[in-house]
Design an enzyme around this catalytic site. Sequence first.
Site, PDB file in Angstrom:
ATOM      1  CG  HIS A   7      40.483  18.883  33.970  1.00 11.14           C
ATOM      2  ND1 HIS A   7      39.803  17.951  33.213  1.00 11.14           N
ATOM      3  CD2 HIS A   7      39.540  19.520  34.706  1.00 11.14           C
ATOM      4  CE1 HIS A   7      38.513  18.028  33.482  1.00 11.14           C
ATOM      5  NE2 HIS A   7      38.327  18.964  34.391  1.00 11.14           N
ATOM      6  CG  ASP A  36      41.447  15.413  31.484  1.00 11.23           C
ATOM      7  OD1 ASP A  36      42.166  15.470  32.498  1.00 11.23           O
ATOM      8  OD2 ASP A  36      40.544  16.242  31.245  1.00 11.23           O
ATOM      9  N   GLY A 107      32.321  20.564  38.055  1.00 13.56           N
ATOM     10  CA  GLY A 107      32.230  19.768  39.274  1.00 13.56           C
ATOM     11  C   GLY A 107      31.896  18.313  38.991  1.00 13.56           C
ATOM     12  CG  ASN A 108      28.674  16.499  36.776  1.00 15.62           C
ATOM     13  OD1 ASN A 108      27.872  17.395  36.538  1.00 15.62           O
ATOM     14  ND2 ASN A 108      28.351  15.428  37.480  1.00 15.62           N
ATOM     15  CB  SER A 109      35.714  17.275  35.804  1.00 13.50           C
ATOM     16  OG  SER A 109      35.326  18.208  34.833  1.00 13.50           O
TER      17      SER A 109
END
Length: 210
Positions: A7, A36, A107-109
Site C-alpha cells: 500500500h 501487503d 509513515g512507519n508502514s
Amino acid sequence: HLVTNHHVVNYCNITQVNYFGKTGKAKVVAYDRINDLALLETDITPKDKFDISTQDAKLLDDIYVAGYPFGKAVSSSVKVTKGVVSALAGLENNYALVQIDAAIQPGNSGGPIMNQKGNVVGVAVANYGKKSGVESFNFGIKSSILRVFLKSNKINLIPPKKREMKKKELGKLITDATIYLDCWMTGKEIKRLISQNQKSQKAFYSKFIN
C-alpha cells in the site's frame, strides 16, 4: 533490493529513494497484495542491510520498530520505538501477522521490526488502535511470510545474525539500513484516494494538499 508494504507504493507514479542525501528511483519488481508486501529495486546501495530471522517472534519478545512516522514533517532522521510482541496473530485471527505494543504512526508502514540481534522479525503494516481510541495496538507481517515472498522472487537470503547487538551497534545498523521512500502521485489521484480513504491505507498529510 528494498522491502516495503504494497500500500506504500501502490498508485505511485514515481517511487523515490532518499538515503544520506542521495536520491534515486525505485522500481516495483514484485508485490503481494494479500499480505501487503512489495519488493523494490534501486541503484542506490545502502551502507548496511537487515538480515531476516528464520524464526517468527515469540510472545513477549523485545522488539524495535524503525521508520519515518509522519514523513519528514517532524524530521528527516530515522525514528525508533521499542516494545514487545503482545500477540501471535492479527485482526480476525490473521496468523500472517504479529501484534506489537511499540508505537506505529502513519509513515512507519513498511519499516523493519527487529529483535535485539538486529534481525527482522516483521514488517510494520498497520495501526488499528487510534481508530478505536486504543493506543499501542499495532501489527507487523511475520518474518516467515516475508521469507516465502522473497524466496519466491529469487532473492537469496543469508543466515541471520546469532549474536545480540549492543545498543550502539543496533542504532548504527538501523541508521545505515533503513531507507526513506517518497511516493509521487498526481494531484488528481491524491484527491481521488482521499475521497475514498476508507478503502486505502495510504497516509496523506493534509497541509501539503490544496
